[in-house]
Scaffold this motif. Structure first.
Motif, mmCIF file in Angstrom:
data_model
loop_
_atom_site.group_PDB
_atom_site.id
_atom_site.type_symbol
_atom_site.label_atom_id
_atom_site.label_comp_id
_atom_site.label_asym_id
_atom_site.label_seq_id
_atom_site.Cartn_x
_atom_site.Cartn_y
_atom_site.Cartn_z
ATOM 1 N N ARG A 192 51.758 12.089 22.635
ATOM 2 C CA ARG A 192 50.567 12.900 22.856
ATOM 3 C C ARG A 192 49.351 12.083 22.448
ATOM 4 N N ALA A 193 48.163 12.651 22.623
ATOM 5 C CA ALA A 193 46.937 11.976 22.205
ATOM 6 C C ALA A 193 45.925 13.030 21.787
ATOM 7 N N SER A 194 44.996 12.627 20.947
ATOM 8 C CA SER A 194 43.960 13.516 20.429
ATOM 9 C C SER A 194 42.721 13.443 21.309
ATOM 10 N N ALA A 195 42.275 14.600 21.791
ATOM 11 C CA ALA A 195 40.972 14.664 22.458
ATOM 12 C C ALA A 195 39.882 14.693 21.390
ATOM 13 N N PRO A 196 38.732 14.124 21.657
ATOM 14 C CA PRO A 196 37.672 14.126 20.645
ATOM 15 C C PRO A 196 36.989 15.487 20.534
ATOM 16 N N ALA A 197 36.520 15.791 19.333
ATOM 17 C CA ALA A 197 35.600 16.901 19.112
ATOM 18 C C ALA A 197 34.208 16.300 19.000
ATOM 19 N N VAL A 198 33.211 16.979 19.541
ATOM 20 C CA VAL A 198 31.856 16.427 19.619
ATOM 21 C C VAL A 198 30.852 17.433 19.076
ATOM 22 N N ARG A 199 29.925 16.931 18.290
ATOM 23 C CA ARG A 199 28.778 17.724 17.858
ATOM 24 C C ARG A 199 27.582 16.797 17.723
ATOM 25 N N GLU A 200 26.517 17.111 18.435
ATOM 26 C CA GLU A 200 25.302 16.285 18.460
ATOM 27 C C GLU A 200 25.670 14.847 18.834
ATOM 28 N N GLN A 201 25.407 13.865 17.984
ATOM 29 C CA GLN A 201 25.652 12.467 18.347
ATOM 30 C C GLN A 201 26.898 11.897 17.680
ATOM 31 N N THR A 202 27.845 12.759 17.334
ATOM 32 C CA THR A 202 29.046 12.310 16.627
ATOM 33 C C THR A 202 30.292 12.835 17.324
ATOM 34 N N ALA A 203 31.324 12.001 17.347
ATOM 35 C CA ALA A 203 32.637 12.402 17.845
ATOM 36 C C ALA A 203 33.661 12.173 16.750
ATOM 37 N N TRP A 204 34.657 13.058 16.670
ATOM 38 C CA TRP A 204 35.778 12.925 15.747
ATOM 39 C C TRP A 204 37.052 12.898 16.580
ATOM 40 N N VAL A 205 37.928 11.926 16.311
ATOM 41 C CA VAL A 205 39.127 11.779 17.134
ATOM 42 C C VAL A 205 40.246 11.181 16.292
ATOM 43 N N GLY A 206 41.483 11.587 16.583
ATOM 44 C CA GLY A 206 42.638 11.099 15.846
ATOM 45 C C GLY A 206 43.417 10.046 16.624
ATOM 46 N N PHE A 207 44.268 9.309 15.889
ATOM 47 C CA PHE A 207 45.045 8.227 16.500
ATOM 48 C C PHE A 207 46.474 8.240 15.971
ATOM 49 N N SER A 208 47.344 7.526 16.663
ATOM 50 C CA SER A 208 48.769 7.577 16.343
ATOM 51 C C SER A 208 49.127 6.840 15.062
ATOM 52 N N SER A 214 35.502 9.073 12.713
ATOM 53 C CA SER A 214 34.216 9.625 13.131
ATOM 54 C C SER A 214 33.401 8.507 13.773
ATOM 55 N N LEU A 215 32.947 8.724 15.018
ATOM 56 C CA LEU A 215 32.256 7.694 15.784
ATOM 57 C C LEU A 215 30.847 8.124 16.142
ATOM 58 N N ASP A 216 29.949 7.161 16.208
ATOM 59 C CA ASP A 216 28.594 7.379 16.695
ATOM 60 C C ASP A 216 28.623 7.307 18.222
ATOM 61 N N LEU A 217 28.156 8.360 18.883
ATOM 62 C CA LEU A 217 28.226 8.397 20.337
ATOM 63 C C LEU A 217 27.284 7.404 21.013
ATOM 64 N N THR A 218 26.319 6.881 20.285
ATOM 65 C CA THR A 218 25.381 5.938 20.886
ATOM 66 C C THR A 218 26.081 4.677 21.358
ATOM 67 N N ASP A 219 26.961 4.146 20.505
ATOM 68 C CA ASP A 219 27.605 2.872 20.839
ATOM 69 C C ASP A 219 29.080 2.812 20.456
ATOM 70 N N GLY A 220 29.643 3.909 19.937
ATOM 71 C CA GLY A 220 31.052 3.906 19.561
ATOM 72 C C GLY A 220 31.328 3.304 18.210
ATOM 73 N N SER A 221 30.315 3.035 17.431
ATOM 74 C CA SER A 221 30.518 2.450 16.105
ATOM 75 C C SER A 221 31.106 3.481 15.149
ATOM 76 N N VAL A 222 31.835 2.999 14.145
ATOM 77 C CA VAL A 222 32.545 3.871 13.213
ATOM 78 C C VAL A 222 31.592 4.358 12.125
ATOM 79 N N ARG A 223 31.539 5.672 11.954
ATOM 80 C CA ARG A 223 30.780 6.258 10.852
ATOM 81 C C ARG A 223 31.666 6.343 9.610
#
Length: 386
Positions: A192-208, A214-223
């Motif tokens: 399976r895979a985790s779909a991201p959750a999004v709020r404002e300019q941030t995404a949260w997503v899980g991995f195997s 937590s990622l910055d939506l501007t450029d994908g950098s790690v928060r």
């Protein structure tokens, strides 16, 4: 499609089966295409219409339809992705408006916005289709089997692959904006895979590898990133649940082996952790976290993690539950369970043939259900409110 003659063959097959614990008897209603003329109690649901989308193939064993139906509000149609690799647009009475061949079976459903249908293909392609005609607007070749429903975030479409990559694609053109990839762990993982959750300019997503990021939506950098896997465990540590957010600033996610976590959404600090294993999907509503797992259904207080109730499922649960009309609808592969969210008790189980693996799509008082044998049903829900 639903007709008066077919109504005479409407389902029922009323039987007793202990789906939630040995002491609980749950009425089971069957396939409306083939079963006896007994209809479920009016206060749960009735069937408006149905349509067969996929015919069984020779020697096909245990068919599975994993893609949640989507709804195209602009054109008032249901979008169904089926195991034969087709995208279909279905009108209000079950008539097909158009279809599009996308390749292989699907792991997740489409997302529709402003008349555009975004389709995650296991052929490694993200498609954007015109919702009215089915015409291809653009496609992005990710090169990896896409495994989550696309999530729209401003001018981006976010979709995760089965290979631990999150792709951010420009909605207007289909060009890649950025991607974030993690190396899979050495041990066994869940398919399976985790779909991201999004709020404002941030995404949260899980991995195997058991990490929530937590990622910055501007450029994908790690928060920030947080390992949710227990120490010393190397297998099945996946964070495959789509994270869910509440209004108090918490993000909830679960590692298959490490249990359920509540974290501070800004910092990633752990607020509380439940060690219940095998969780595959989450829902948060009114201060309660509902966790669905391989053989269990639990409810926790969101503020401190106190267990409110827990029920054992005697069949493997499917994807995420849906809360509507005062009932939890839980796809449990062999049937769709109607569960009282106050107590966790199942009130009704519905198996329209080969069970249900994908969550229903609820639009107002309608629920669109794709059964494992490839039938699309339109249910009219009659449950209580609140």
């Amino acid at each position: 499609m639903w007709t008066a003659s077919r109504w005479k063959r409407w389902a029922g097959g009323l039987a007793a089966a202990g789906l939630l614990g040995a002491c609980t008897t749950v009425p089971v209603y069957g396939n409306p295409v083939t079963s006896a003329p007994v209809q479920p109690p009016h206060h749960f649901f009735s069937v408006d219409w149905w349509k067969q989308l996929v015919s069984p193939t020779l020697l096909e064993y245990a068919p599975r339809e994993q893609a949640q139906p989507a709804y195209d509000a602009k054109n008032e149609r249901v979008i169904a992705l089926t195991r034969d690799g087709y995208v279909r647009s279905i009108g209000a009475e079950g008539q097909e408006a158009w279809n599009f061949r996308a390749g292989n079976r699907f792991y997740a459903g489409a997302t529709v916005a402003e008349g555009i249908v975004y389709v995650p293909g296991t052929d490694g392609v993200l498609y954007a289709l015109d919702g009215k005609t089915g015409e291809l607007k653009w496609k992005y070749a990710a090169g990896e089997a896409l495994a989550t429903a696309p999530v729209l975030a401003g001018d981006l479409v976010l979709v995760a692959s089965q290979s631990d990559t999150l792709f951010a694609v420009k909605r207007a053109t289909g060009e890649l904006a950025w991607l974030y990839r993690r190396d899979p762990p050495a041990g066994f993982t869940i398919h399976r895979a985790s779909a991201p959750a999004v709020r404002e300019q941030t995404a949260w997503v899980g991995f195997s590898d058991g990490t929530l990021v937590s990622l910055d939506l501007t450029d994908g950098s790690v928060r920030w990133e947080r390992l949710l896997a227990p120490s010393g465990v190397a297998q099945f540590v996946d964070v495959d649940t789509q994270p869910v957010l509440d209004e108090s600033g918490h993000v909830y996610a679960a590692s298959y082996a490490g249990g359920l976590y509540a974290l501070d959404a800004e910092t990633g600090d752990v607020v509380w952790n439940s060690v219940a294993q095998g969780i595959t999907s989450l829902l948060v509503h009114a201060g309660v976290v509902v966790a669905t797992g391989d053989d269990r259904l639990d409810a926790y207080m969101a503020d401190g993690g106190r267990l409110i109730w827990s029920q054992t499922l005697q069949e493997r649960a499917g994807m995420e539950p849906v809360l509507v009309k005062g009932m939890l609808l839980v796809p449990a592969q062999r049937s769709l369970l109607f569960v009282d969210p106050r107590t966790g008790q199942s009130r009704l189980a519905w198996n329209p043939g080969e069970g249900i693996s994908a969550p229903p799509r609820v639009v107002g008082t309608k629920a669109y259900v794709l059964s494992n044998n490839g039938y699309l049903y339109a249910l009219r829900l009659d449950g209580r409110s609140g």
